[in-house]
Motif scaffolding. Structure first.
Motif, PDB file in Angstrom:
ATOM      1  N   SER A  81       0.878  -1.172   0.000  1.00 53.06           N
ATOM      2  CA  SER A  81       0.000   0.000   0.000  1.00 53.06           C
ATOM      3  C   SER A  81       0.913   1.220   0.000  1.00 53.06           C
ATOM      4  O   SER A  81       2.100   1.103   0.315  1.00 53.06           O
ATOM      5  CB  SER A  81      -0.916   0.007   1.234  1.00 53.06           C
ATOM      6  OG  SER A  81      -0.141   0.017   2.423  1.00 53.06           O
ATOM      7  N   PRO A  82       0.406   2.406  -0.363  1.00 52.03           N
ATOM      8  CA  PRO A  82       1.270   3.595  -0.390  1.00 52.03           C
ATOM      9  C   PRO A  82       1.880   3.853   0.984  1.00 52.03           C
ATOM     10  O   PRO A  82       1.175   3.966   1.978  1.00 52.03           O
ATOM     11  CB  PRO A  82       0.313   4.716  -0.797  1.00 52.03           C
ATOM     12  CG  PRO A  82      -0.804   4.034  -1.507  1.00 52.03           C
ATOM     13  CD  PRO A  82      -0.974   2.718  -0.814  1.00 52.03           C
ATOM     14  N   MET A  83       3.216   3.973   1.040  1.00 55.88           N
ATOM     15  CA  MET A  83       3.909   4.079   2.317  1.00 55.88           C
ATOM     16  C   MET A  83       4.704   5.367   2.468  1.00 55.88           C
ATOM     17  O   MET A  83       5.396   5.552   3.470  1.00 55.88           O
ATOM     18  CB  MET A  83       4.836   2.876   2.513  1.00 55.88           C
ATOM     19  CG  MET A  83       4.110   1.538   2.507  1.00 55.88           C
ATOM     20  SD  MET A  83       5.216   0.129   2.798  1.00 55.88           S
ATOM     21  CE  MET A  83       5.602   0.383   4.532  1.00 55.88           C
ATOM     22  N   ASN A  91      10.564  -0.394   3.548  1.00 55.69           N
ATOM     23  CA  ASN A  91      10.020  -1.631   2.984  1.00 55.69           C
ATOM     24  C   ASN A  91      11.033  -2.299   2.062  1.00 55.69           C
ATOM     25  O   ASN A  91      11.235  -3.516   2.111  1.00 55.69           O
ATOM     26  CB  ASN A  91       8.738  -1.307   2.217  1.00 55.69           C
ATOM     27  CG  ASN A  91       8.096  -2.536   1.600  1.00 55.69           C
ATOM     28  OD1 ASN A  91       7.643  -3.439   2.306  1.00 55.69           O
ATOM     29  ND2 ASN A  91       8.058  -2.584   0.282  1.00 55.69           N
ATOM     30  N   ALA A  92      11.705  -1.499   1.239  1.00 59.55           N
ATOM     31  CA  ALA A  92      12.700  -2.059   0.322  1.00 59.55           C
ATOM     32  C   ALA A  92      13.921  -2.591   1.064  1.00 59.55           C
ATOM     33  O   ALA A  92      14.499  -3.614   0.673  1.00 59.55           O
ATOM     34  CB  ALA A  92      13.117  -0.992  -0.690  1.00 59.55           C
ATOM     35  N   LEU A  93      14.316  -1.904   2.133  1.00 56.26           N
ATOM     36  CA  LEU A  93      15.457  -2.393   2.920  1.00 56.26           C
ATOM     37  C   LEU A  93      15.149  -3.733   3.568  1.00 56.26           C
ATOM     38  O   LEU A  93      16.043  -4.572   3.740  1.00 56.26           O
ATOM     39  CB  LEU A  93      15.821  -1.364   4.000  1.00 56.26           C
ATOM     40  CG  LEU A  93      16.378  -0.021   3.523  1.00 56.26           C
ATOM     41  CD1 LEU A  93      16.595   0.911   4.705  1.00 56.26           C
ATOM     42  CD2 LEU A  93      17.670  -0.207   2.742  1.00 56.26           C
ATOM     43  N   ARG A  94      13.905  -3.946   3.946  1.00 53.85           N
ATOM     44  CA  ARG A  94      13.513  -5.239   4.506  1.00 53.85           C
ATOM     45  C   ARG A  94      13.539  -6.326   3.426  1.00 53.85           C
ATOM     46  O   ARG A  94      14.014  -7.441   3.664  1.00 53.85           O
ATOM     47  CB  ARG A  94      12.118  -5.138   5.109  1.00 53.85           C
ATOM     48  CG  ARG A  94      11.610  -6.480   5.693  1.00 53.85           C
ATOM     49  CD  ARG A  94      10.193  -6.379   6.201  1.00 53.85           C
ATOM     50  NE  ARG A  94       9.270  -6.060   5.096  1.00 53.85           N
ATOM     51  CZ  ARG A  94       7.978  -5.841   5.250  1.00 53.85           C
ATOM     52  NH1 ARG A  94       7.441  -5.863   6.464  1.00 53.85           N
ATOM     53  NH2 ARG A  94       7.216  -5.564   4.219  1.00 53.85           N
ATOM     54  N   GLU A  95      13.027  -5.992   2.230  1.00 59.01           N
ATOM     55  CA  GLU A  95      12.958  -6.971   1.145  1.00 59.01           C
ATOM     56  C   GLU A  95      14.323  -7.228   0.509  1.00 59.01           C
ATOM     57  O   GLU A  95      14.625  -8.360   0.100  1.00 59.01           O
ATOM     58  CB  GLU A  95      11.969  -6.496   0.079  1.00 59.01           C
ATOM     59  CG  GLU A  95      10.533  -6.368   0.541  1.00 59.01           C
ATOM     60  CD  GLU A  95       9.917  -7.705   0.888  1.00 59.01           C
ATOM     61  OE1 GLU A  95      10.260  -8.708   0.234  1.00 59.01           O
ATOM     62  OE2 GLU A  95       9.106  -7.761   1.838  1.00 59.01           O
TER      63      GLU A  95
END
Length: 230
Positions: A81-83, A91-95
């Motif tokens: 969802s828009p973050m 979110n990208a650092l987690r993925e």
């Protein structure tokens, strides 16, 4: 070195001239993002994580072509969802966890190769700044005598001044313990970081243009019509 490229903007102000995802707006027959990615490769970046949500399927469709054109390894991370700009990064650092110091940048801003190289070759946490004649569209910077960031000021301050160019470098551990949440890079993540760590400000004096409005997109298209691919 890896770069996390924020491609999540809704491009509201550009909808009068295009229905394409903002980072993919065509300029002289190619996506604007292709030009940004080539600049990164020339600056020594070897891979990029594209952080997207709005019309992410358009980015996915062009991912292989973008990677081949720029000569970079590309990975697409889609927000559920828009973050916001900060949440998209978390979110990208987690993925796709970083393996060292990394860059973060907005996909809708064009800089000379030197700008990316300056901040990539530094150390620690850093932010790229640029002097402009009219800063009201941008967030201004408060910097101390030693070149350290003291505060990010809200948009709307008129006149000339030093602004945030939207390019950052962070160490591998900077946000390692941060909870993934929706947030703003400028209003939340960076102020929280300033409260616990130093952030250097690196002056950049080259070309700087964002394509966030029809007028600025048109100016980019006219000014850089002959932008070299070499």
């Amino acid at each position: 070195m890896r770069a996390y490229v924020l491609c999540g903007g809704f491009g509201t102000r550009l909808r009068s001239v295009t229905d394409t995802q903002k980072a993919l707006v065509p300029v002289h027959g190619e996506p604007f993002l292709a030009r940004v990615l080539r600049q990164l490769e020339r600056a020594g970046i070897s891979e990029a994580v594209l952080c997207a949500h709005y019309r992410a399927e358009q980015v996915a469709e062009q991912l292989a072509a973008l990677a081949q054109d720029a000569g970079l390894r590309l990975v697409l991370v889609v927000e559920p969802s828009p973050m916001g700009t900060g949440g998209a990064l978390l979110n990208a650092l987690r993925e796709q966890p970083p393996y060292g110091r990394y860059l973060v940048l907005n996909a809708d801003t064009f800089l000379d190769v030197d700008g990316y190289a300056l901040i990539a070759q530094g150390q620690g946490n850093a932010l790229l700044s640029v002097q402009v004649d009219e800063r009201s569209r941008y967030g201004s910077l408060e910097v101390d005598a030693c070149g350290r960031l003291q505060a990010l000021l809200e948009k709307g301050r008129g006149g000339s001044g030093l602004i945030n160019a939207g390019v950052y470098a962070f160490t591998c551990d900077t946000f390692a313990s941060a909870a993934v949440r929706a947030c703003s890079m400028e209003q939340e993540l960076l102020p929280e970081l300033l409260a616990r760590e130093a952030v250097s400000v690196i002056d950049y004096s080259g070309r700087f243009i964002d394509i966030g409005t029809p007028e600025s997109l048109d100016r980019y298209a006219n000014d850089f019509r002959m932008e070299s691919r070499s």
